[in-house]
Design a protein around this motif. Structure first.
Motif, PDB file in Angstrom:
ATOM      1  N   ARG A  43     -14.416  15.510 -37.758  1.00  6.21           N
ATOM      2  CA  ARG A  43     -14.093  16.469 -38.806  1.00  6.21           C
ATOM      3  C   ARG A  43     -15.227  16.470 -39.832  1.00  6.21           C
ATOM      4  O   ARG A  43     -16.092  15.599 -39.815  1.00  6.21           O
ATOM      5  CB  ARG A  43     -12.767  16.104 -39.471  1.00  6.21           C
ATOM      6  N   GLN A  44     -15.182  17.440 -40.747  1.00  6.66           N
ATOM      7  CA  GLN A  44     -16.284  17.579 -41.685  1.00  6.66           C
ATOM      8  C   GLN A  44     -16.477  16.329 -42.538  1.00  6.66           C
ATOM      9  O   GLN A  44     -17.590  15.847 -42.728  1.00  6.66           O
ATOM     10  CB  GLN A  44     -16.046  18.793 -42.602  1.00  6.66           C
ATOM     11  N   HIS A  45     -15.384  15.765 -43.059  1.00  9.73           N
ATOM     12  CA  HIS A  45     -15.534  14.580 -43.902  1.00  9.73           C
ATOM     13  C   HIS A  45     -16.040  13.383 -43.089  1.00  9.73           C
ATOM     14  O   HIS A  45     -16.704  12.492 -43.625  1.00  9.73           O
ATOM     15  CB  HIS A  45     -14.208  14.234 -44.593  1.00  9.73           C
ATOM     16  N   GLN A  46     -15.748  13.373 -41.781  1.00 14.12           N
ATOM     17  CA  GLN A  46     -16.246  12.294 -40.936  1.00 14.12           C
ATOM     18  C   GLN A  46     -17.739  12.460 -40.640  1.00 14.12           C
ATOM     19  O   GLN A  46     -18.469  11.473 -40.560  1.00 14.12           O
ATOM     20  CB  GLN A  46     -15.434  12.244 -39.639  1.00 14.12           C
ATOM     21  N   ARG A  47     -18.199  13.703 -40.502  1.00 10.26           N
ATOM     22  CA  ARG A  47     -19.630  13.943 -40.342  1.00 10.26           C
ATOM     23  C   ARG A  47     -20.382  13.463 -41.586  1.00 10.26           C
ATOM     24  O   ARG A  47     -21.436  12.824 -41.499  1.00 10.26           O
ATOM     25  CB  ARG A  47     -19.889  15.433 -40.110  1.00 10.26           C
ATOM     26  N   ASP A  48     -19.812  13.777 -42.755  1.00  6.42           N
ATOM     27  CA  ASP A  48     -20.421  13.316 -44.003  1.00  6.42           C
ATOM     28  C   ASP A  48     -20.457  11.792 -44.061  1.00  6.42           C
ATOM     29  O   ASP A  48     -21.444  11.191 -44.497  1.00  6.42           O
ATOM     30  CB  ASP A  48     -19.634  13.853 -45.208  1.00  6.42           C
ATOM     31  N   GLY A  49     -19.375  11.163 -43.624  1.00 10.40           N
ATOM     32  CA  GLY A  49     -19.304   9.706 -43.640  1.00 10.40           C
ATOM     33  C   GLY A  49     -20.310   9.073 -42.694  1.00 10.40           C
ATOM     34  O   GLY A  49     -20.938   8.058 -43.020  1.00 10.40           O
ATOM     35  N   VAL A  50     -20.466   9.653 -41.512  1.00 12.26           N
ATOM     36  CA  VAL A  50     -21.447   9.135 -40.549  1.00 12.26           C
ATOM     37  C   VAL A  50     -22.850   9.198 -41.140  1.00 12.26           C
ATOM     38  O   VAL A  50     -23.635   8.242 -41.024  1.00 12.26           O
ATOM     39  CB  VAL A  50     -21.370   9.934 -39.232  1.00 12.26           C
ATOM     40  N   GLN A  51     -23.181  10.303 -41.793  1.00 13.17           N
ATOM     41  CA  GLN A  51     -24.503  10.439 -42.408  1.00 13.17           C
ATOM     42  C   GLN A  51     -24.705   9.381 -43.496  1.00 13.17           C
ATOM     43  O   GLN A  51     -25.763   8.749 -43.583  1.00 13.17           O
ATOM     44  CB  GLN A  51     -24.653  11.839 -43.013  1.00 13.17           C
ATOM     45  N   PHE A  52     -23.692   9.189 -44.326  1.00 11.21           N
ATOM     46  CA  PHE A  52     -23.784   8.221 -45.420  1.00 11.21           C
ATOM     47  C   PHE A  52     -23.983   6.806 -44.881  1.00 11.21           C
ATOM     48  O   PHE A  52     -24.858   6.063 -45.339  1.00 11.21           O
ATOM     49  CB  PHE A  52     -22.516   8.296 -46.277  1.00 11.21           C
ATOM     50  N   VAL A  53     -23.171   6.423 -43.895  1.00 12.21           N
ATOM     51  CA  VAL A  53     -23.264   5.073 -43.325  1.00 12.21           C
ATOM     52  C   VAL A  53     -24.614   4.869 -42.644  1.00 12.21           C
ATOM     53  O   VAL A  53     -25.248   3.810 -42.784  1.00 12.21           O
ATOM     54  CB  VAL A  53     -22.102   4.820 -42.342  1.00 12.21           C
ATOM     55  N   PHE A  54     -25.064   5.869 -41.897  1.00 13.90           N
ATOM     56  CA  PHE A  54     -26.358   5.777 -41.220  1.00 13.90           C
ATOM     57  C   PHE A  54     -27.485   5.565 -42.239  1.00 13.90           C
ATOM     58  O   PHE A  54     -28.369   4.723 -42.053  1.00 13.90           O
ATOM     59  CB  PHE A  54     -26.614   7.048 -40.408  1.00 13.90           C
ATOM     60  N   ASP A  55     -27.473   6.340 -43.319  1.00 13.86           N
ATOM     61  CA  ASP A  55     -28.508   6.200 -44.344  1.00 13.86           C
ATOM     62  C   ASP A  55     -28.514   4.800 -44.943  1.00 13.86           C
ATOM     63  O   ASP A  55     -29.569   4.246 -45.257  1.00 13.86           O
ATOM     64  CB  ASP A  55     -28.294   7.235 -45.454  1.00 13.86           C
ATOM     65  N   CYS A  56     -27.327   4.234 -45.121  1.00 18.07           N
ATOM     66  CA  CYS A  56     -27.236   2.887 -45.703  1.00 18.07           C
ATOM     67  C   CYS A  56     -27.758   1.821 -44.742  1.00 18.07           C
ATOM     68  O   CYS A  56     -28.551   0.958 -45.127  1.00 18.07           O
ATOM     69  CB  CYS A  56     -25.791   2.579 -46.088  1.00 18.07           C
ATOM     70  N   LEU A  57     -27.306   1.870 -43.497  1.00 19.28           N
ATOM     71  CA  LEU A  57     -27.626   0.801 -42.553  1.00 19.28           C
ATOM     72  C   LEU A  57     -29.083   0.830 -42.096  1.00 19.28           C
ATOM     73  O   LEU A  57     -29.600  -0.189 -41.637  1.00 19.28           O
ATOM     74  CB  LEU A  57     -26.701   0.892 -41.330  1.00 19.28           C
ATOM     75  N   THR A  58     -29.737   1.971 -42.211  1.00 19.98           N
ATOM     76  CA  THR A  58     -31.121   2.080 -41.745  1.00 19.98           C
ATOM     77  C   THR A  58     -32.133   1.964 -42.872  1.00 19.98           C
ATOM     78  O   THR A  58     -33.336   2.100 -42.635  1.00 19.98           O
ATOM     79  CB  THR A  58     -31.328   3.411 -41.003  1.00 19.98           C
ATOM     80  N   GLY A  59     -31.676   1.726 -44.088  1.00 20.04           N
ATOM     81  CA  GLY A  59     -32.604   1.513 -45.193  1.00 20.04           C
ATOM     82  C   GLY A  59     -33.160   2.768 -45.817  1.00 20.04           C
ATOM     83  O   GLY A  59     -34.112   2.705 -46.604  1.00 20.04           O
TER      84      GLY A  59
END
Length: 720
Positions: free
Chosen positions: A96-112
């Motif tokens: 869902r849209q909020h999950q796409r946003d969450g995936v982007q946020f988590v990815f940005d955090c974990l990859t520095g």
């Protein structure tokens, strides 16, 4: 915007995928504290071995519209080759849209990609390598985590995997559930090693084999197993740790937290729908485990953040103390915004059927009231109250809580004189709950989840269901880990004839999906609001197709009401730190003095909690649908029903307006709220967003005319 950034080397620029421009402003800004404000197994039914079955919540297999690609990053490798990191389409179609946003946020955090900008007194800014995903229960934290995990296991900035091996740490009851989720969403393409064994030798064997197994990329283990055997993973190339139900790590000195700290990787993803449970010190433990030194050391955090914020929340705080608390709170939110993402379950209202919540307050019977006074006037209880001995007070509190459920749960002479028949044990609350169950069975095909903190209470309910010939499942601390997953899966089968699922909140209140039922009864409250929130979220989740009804039951004027009031006070802290920095009128009006009167029984009230609300409504009443806002956390926005008047839901009406053997009404007061996403709500949101856009255009026009000060323009633009 805080979610934009760069990654080394300098020429590797982050690219925002095509979905980004279509993100709603509501989801885009809903990070921690910085979002736009929006107005023993037992049963009488056969259990099949379901270990090899597809979970009841498996994805829809029919035709779906093709989802837009989710591009997490685009740039160049170290040799200048163009490269993209794109989420696997087999997962994108279900996000869902909020999950796409969450995936982007988590990815940005974990990859520095994201940077942590600290105040000057805290030192230099540092790279973000951890993330706390604090979405409410039911918003799909597991799916978002699996999406990021699968992406990092297969892709990276240099066209090779970012993560070689990963660990998922969770409560023992969820080990098999995580294995099933990986199998379900990744279609068997990601081999895992679930460790749910009770034998020490079996656990050691699985840990050792995982280190050298080239096909198994994910170790799924319980917190207890990791605490005991983390040393065996010393030479294992682990690049990511995912901690489910991470609020269990609230004490940074706990052995489990220390065990996770021994794993060399800095990439840590913490999942918790209730990140704050008691105080800011516990929140600091989670934040520091996620990113060490993010909120400085414990002493400085306590001095700079925790103490001023807590002092400013006191009713006696001066204006200067309140101002200082607000400044420190905003400063802490700004830091946490960079690695903590929090969305509320209001988003679920857009995709799930309506949910109706009832807080039902029931008077004690004469037997219960008499025994309650006996306990309060006993020498031991008076001595405890005068000595303020917390440990001894807890035992008396437990006794009062059990008495509220049923007189037979405490060992007293007057209890022994009571009849052993369930229908004559002197508890109006049991009668009330019987009627809820019976009425539902007689008038519909709805099924129930019945939750209690006490297994003795579940014993009483089990006895009642057996007498009525109703099929049920039961999950408590005595249920083996292997059978728990089978129970849940079998109950969620659509055509199951199992009427109820009896659940111990301590053993199974977290992470279990019970969408096979659409009615939930919470028998008794817990001191920790997080435990109740977890338990209450078992049915209103993705996959639910029917209207949901939640009944929270309290004994009027007793310790249960005072626990409920204390929950509201604790919950206000969570609202301040991980939502939007504002507290409701209810939470502000609750004073500590009201919460210290634990050992008092108020028999001259219909609802003590409603009295403390100081409700100023002209007409304190209305129906479930009369509340104008979907604000489940603010009881002032609920409908209030003295003696259950104006409650319109048929099954609830039959239960609420029932009478006991003395022809007295069972229920003294009801609060209710109807949570449903309506088109009017969507229109209001669109109007607010349009107003914000128009304000941005006006500011731009003013800027061109050179009227406003440049600093003010920049501030307004950042807010928009």
């Amino acid at each position: 915007m805080p979610m934009f950034g760069t990654i080394k080397p300098e020429d590797q620029q982050r690219y925002v995928g095509p979905f980004w421009s279509d993100r709603t402003k509501e989801c885009r800004t809903r990070t921690l504290g910085a979002r736009i404000r929006r107005s023993s197994y037992a049963c009488t039914a056969p259990i099949e071995d379901s270990d090899n079955k597809t979970p009841a919540t498996a994805p829809y297999n029919g035709e779906r519209p093709e989802a837009a690609p989710l591009v997490l990053w685009e740039g160049c490798t170290s040799n200048g080759t163009a490269h993209k990191i794109i989420v696997d389409p087999m997962l994108t179609e279900y996000l869902r849209q909020h999950q796409r946003d969450g995936v982007q946020f988590v990815f940005d955090c974990l990859t520095g990609i994201k940077k942590l900008n600290l105040p000057p007194s805290f030192g230099n800014s540092q790279e973000v390598t951890g993330c706390l995903l604090a979405d409410d229960m039911g918003l799909g934290k597991t799916l978002q985590s699996i999406t990021v995990l699968w992406t990092l296991l297969n892709q990276g900035f240099q066209k090779r995997a970012t993560v070689r091996k990963a660990i998922v740490v969770c409560p023992a009851s969820l080990v098999k559930n995580w294995a099933s989720e990986l199998e379900k969403w990744l279609k068997g393409r990601c081999k895992s090693t679930p460790v749910a064994e009770s034998s020490r030798d079996a656990v050691i064997s699985l840990y050792e084999s995982f280190k050298w197994n080239q096909t198994s990329k994910v170790l799924i283990t319980s917190y207890e197993c990791l605490r005991l055997h983390v040393g065996r993973l010393k030479d294992c190339p682990i690049d990511l740790v995912i901690c489910d139900e991470a609020h269990r790590l609230k004490n940074d000195k706990a052995k489990i937290a220390a065990a996770i700290g021994e794993i060399s990787t800095k990439r840590r993803l913490l999942l918790s729908g209730t990140p704050i449970q008691n105080d800011l010190e516990e929140f600091y433990s989670l934040a520091s485990l996620c990113i060490p030194s993010a909120l400085t050391d414990p002493t400085k955090f306590r001095k700079y953040f925790s103490n001023p914020i807590m002092i400013g929340r006191e009713p006696s705080a001066t204006p200067s103390e309140q101002k200082k608390a607000e400044e420190r709170l905003n400063e802490m939110q700004k830091i946490c915004n960079e690695f903590i993402l929090r969305r509320t379950n209001e988003l679920l209202a857009k995709v799930l059927p309506p949910k109706i919540v009832f807080a039902v307050f029931c008077k004690l019977t004469e037997v219960q009231e008499k025994q309650y006074h006996e306990i309060l006037s006993s020498t031991a209880c008076v001595k405890v109250m005068n000595a303020s001995n917390g440990k001894q007070a807890l035992s008396h509190i437990q006794k009062l809580m059990k008495l509220c459920n049923h007189p037979s749960l405490i060992a007293t002479s007057s209890t022994n004189s009571c009849s052993s028949s369930p229908s004559r044990r002197g508890s109006r609350r049991i009668a009330n709950r019987k009627l809820l169950v019976l009425a539902a069975k007689a008038s519909s095909t709805d099924r129930f989840v019945i939750i209690s903190n006490f297994t003795q209470t579940l014993d009483l309910i089990e006895d009642m269901l057996r007498r009525l010939g109703l099929a049920f499942f039961r999950l408590d601390g005595a249920t083996s880990i292997k059978k728990r997953h089978a129970l849940v899966t079998q109950f969620n089968v659509p055509n199951s004839n199992t009427f109820a699922f009896l659940l111990s909140s301590k053993a199974g209140g977290c992470g279990i999906n019970l969408i096979g039922a659409n009615r939930l009864v919470m028998f008794d409250p817990d001191w920790n609001p997080a435990n109740d929130k977890q338990a209450l979220a078992r049915i209103w989740r993705d996959g639910q197709k029917k209207h949901c009804y939640v009944y929270r039951l309290f004994s009027t004027g007793t310790i249960e009401e005072k626990i409920f009031q204390r929950q509201l006070s604790k919950d206000s802290l969570s609202s301040m730190v991980v939502t939007d920095g504002e507290t409701s009128g209810l939470k502000d009006c609750m004073e500590k003095e009201d919460l210290r009167e634990l050992f008092q029984l108020n028999v001259n009230t219909l609802c003590e909690t409603h009295d403390l609300l100081r409700c100023k409504k002209v007409e304190c009443g209305g129906t479930e649908k009369s509340c104008k806002e979907m604000n489940e956390g603010d009881l002032l926005s609920w409908a209030h029903h003295a003696k259950g008047e104006n409650v319109t839901e048929p099954i609830s009406m039959q239960a609420i307006h029932s009478a006991d053997s003395n022809a007295e009404q069972v229920v003294s007061f009801v609060m209710s709220i109807w949570i449903e996403y309506k088109e009017e709500t969507k229109k209001e949101s669109n109007v607010k967003e349009r107003d914000v856009e128009e304000k941005a255009i006006e500011d731009s026009d003013v800027e061109e005319m050179g009227i406003e000060d440049n600093d003010v323009e920049m501030e307004d633009a950042s807010q928009v």
